[in-house]
Design an enzyme around this catalytic site. Structure first.
Site, short mmCIF file in Angstrom:
data_model
loop_
_atom_site.label_atom_id
_atom_site.label_comp_id
_atom_site.label_asym_id
_atom_site.label_seq_id
_atom_site.Cartn_x
_atom_site.Cartn_y
_atom_site.Cartn_z
N HIS A 3 0.85 -1.19 0.00
CA HIS A 3 0.00 0.00 0.00
C HIS A 3 0.89 1.24 0.00
O HIS A 3 2.12 1.14 0.06
CB HIS A 3 -0.95 -0.01 1.19
CG HIS A 3 -0.29 0.03 2.54
ND1 HIS A 3 0.46 -1.01 3.04
CD2 HIS A 3 -0.25 1.01 3.49
CE1 HIS A 3 0.91 -0.69 4.24
NE2 HIS A 3 0.50 0.54 4.53
N HIS A 56 1.37 3.85 2.06
CA HIS A 56 1.87 4.57 3.23
C HIS A 56 3.40 4.65 3.19
O HIS A 56 4.08 3.72 2.74
CB HIS A 56 1.39 3.90 4.52
CG HIS A 56 -0.01 4.28 4.87
ND1 HIS A 56 -0.81 3.54 5.72
CD2 HIS A 56 -0.77 5.35 4.49
CE1 HIS A 56 -1.99 4.13 5.85
NE2 HIS A 56 -1.99 5.23 5.12
N ASP A 72 5.90 4.37 5.23
CA ASP A 72 6.82 3.40 5.82
C ASP A 72 6.92 2.13 4.99
O ASP A 72 7.69 1.22 5.33
CB ASP A 72 6.42 3.08 7.26
CG ASP A 72 5.01 2.52 7.39
OD1 ASP A 72 4.12 2.99 6.65
OD2 ASP A 72 4.79 1.63 8.23
N HIS A 73 6.19 2.09 3.86
CA HIS A 73 6.27 0.94 2.96
C HIS A 73 6.81 1.31 1.57
O HIS A 73 7.11 0.42 0.79
CB HIS A 73 4.90 0.28 2.82
CG HIS A 73 4.40 -0.34 4.10
ND1 HIS A 73 4.41 -1.68 4.34
CD2 HIS A 73 3.90 0.23 5.22
CE1 HIS A 73 3.93 -1.93 5.55
NE2 HIS A 73 3.62 -0.77 6.11
N HIS A 112 -7.59 -1.84 5.47
CA HIS A 112 -6.73 -0.81 6.03
C HIS A 112 -7.32 0.56 5.69
O HIS A 112 -8.37 0.66 5.03
CB HIS A 112 -5.31 -0.97 5.50
CG HIS A 112 -4.27 -0.19 6.24
ND1 HIS A 112 -4.22 -0.14 7.61
CD2 HIS A 112 -3.23 0.57 5.80
CE1 HIS A 112 -3.21 0.61 7.99
NE2 HIS A 112 -2.59 1.06 6.90
N ASP A 150 -0.61 -3.83 5.59
CA ASP A 150 -1.19 -3.53 6.87
C ASP A 150 -2.68 -3.89 6.81
O ASP A 150 -3.34 -3.61 5.83
CB ASP A 150 -1.05 -2.05 7.21
CG ASP A 150 0.38 -1.62 7.42
OD1 ASP A 150 1.28 -2.45 7.32
OD2 ASP A 150 0.60 -0.42 7.68
N HIS A 157 6.27 -5.87 11.85
CA HIS A 157 5.58 -4.56 11.85
C HIS A 157 5.13 -4.18 13.25
O HIS A 157 3.96 -3.94 13.52
CB HIS A 157 4.38 -4.62 10.88
CG HIS A 157 3.90 -3.27 10.44
ND1 HIS A 157 2.93 -2.56 11.13
CD2 HIS A 157 4.22 -2.50 9.38
CE1 HIS A 157 2.68 -1.42 10.50
NE2 HIS A 157 3.46 -1.37 9.43
#
Length: 319
Positions: free
Chosen positions: A62, A64, A66-67, A139, A210, A268
């Site tokens: 996805h 976000h 942090d990915h 999510h 997530d 995670h």
């Protein structure tokens, strides 16, 4: 199939854990498939046995940060690390727009082809050895889980036995090795599987992050050898998990149990469970193991090799 965890923190890096990224190493093909690419991933690769020059596919769950914040830097470096022939990137809608904007405003030019595939539920990729499927997760933004499955392979072909049966060598051997049923020139019918040893059963793993607990994750992971699942929060913080649509350690374990997987690897983790706090990561592991005993907790540079399984011995062939 060997998994190397390059980042196991959620949201932000810590001194001991980087943000999300996992490398699947396929030694027989000299390939690496990457799953997510948080900020600093290429630094983590340099500290590991993973080779940047072997990266051929990247799967993004996805959008976000942090990915994905490490993706553009990694792609720019890949051309300098061995000039790959091509990298295929799979991810949700807007990933292509994001990468195009990064290239445009940073004036970055790749010296190799980069193909971005917008994923939809179902099979994304198939070749002679592997399939990759994805499924939607639950999510705050569109998110997808991935499953990599290795195809079954026939067992070792018994040449000595074939010779004793008077089977002529040549193209017939190739067909028998593939498990085909072949009619010989003398009229005999030979089943190739009867001349092969135990087949090598394909291995599989699912990667779900997530997400909060959802049926789609269970279906995606059904009967997998390994489930990699986020465990951002402790069970005590379940209300926060529901608000933020993340999983607790117990949700990860419940997913593994419902899916009938062989092993659960949690990742995670929220930085709130650092040593010295009232709840620490060992507590999350204890919670998960109470539901699904075969659970381990990943840490950065943790490597897990998925072992092969064998079916029952095949029946013999009569001459």
């Amino acid at each position: 199939m060997q998994l190397t965890f390059l980042g196991t923190s959620s949201g932000v890096p810590t001194r001991s854990r980087n943000v999300s990224s996992i490398a699947l190493r396929l030694p027989q093909r000299a390939e690496v498939w990457l799953f997510d690419c948080g900020e600093g991933t290429q630094h983590q690769i340099l500290r590991s046995d993973v080779k940047i020059s072997q990266i051929t596919r990247i799967f993004v769950t996805h959008m976000h940060g942090d990915h994905i914040y490490g993706l553009m830097g990694l792609l720019a470096s890949c051309g300098l690390a061995g000039n790959p022939s091509r990298i295929d990137i799979y991810g949700p809608p807007k990933l292509s727009d994001y990468l195009q904007a990064c290239r445009r405003y940073s004036q970055t030019h790749f010296s190799y082809p980069v193909k971005v595939h917008t994923v939809r539920p179902g099979m994304l990729f198939e070749d002679d050895n592997y399939t990759v499927h994805c499924a939607p997760l639950t999510h705050r933004v569109p998110a997808f889980g991935y499953r990599v499955s290795e195809k079954d392979k026939p067992g070792r072909f018994d040449v000595t036995r074939a010779t004793k049966l008077g089977i002529p060598s040549g193209p017939i051997y190739g067909r028998l090795k593939r498990g085909e049923v072949v009619e010989l020139p003398d009229g005999r019918i030979i089943n190739g599987t009867d001349l092969c040893g135990d087949p090598q059963v394909g291995r599989s793993f699912a990667y779900c992050t997530d997400t909060i607990y959802c049926d789609e994750a269970v279906e995606l992971a059904t009967d997998a050898d390994v489930l990699i699942h986020e465990a951002t929060f402790a069970h005590q913080d379940a209300e926060m998990a529901y608000q933020r649509l993340h999983s607790t350690s117990t949700m990860a374990a419940q997913t593994a149990l419902a899916a009938g997987v062989k092993q659960l690897i949690m990742t995670h983790f929220s930085p709130r469970y650092a040593p010295g706090n009232s709840i620490v990561l060992d507590d999350l592991l204890t919670e998960a193991q109470a539901i699904f005993p075969n659970t381990v907790m990943a840490h950065d540079f943790y490597t897990h090799t998925i072992p092969r399984r064998k079916t029952k011995q095949m029946a013999g062939v009569s001459s």
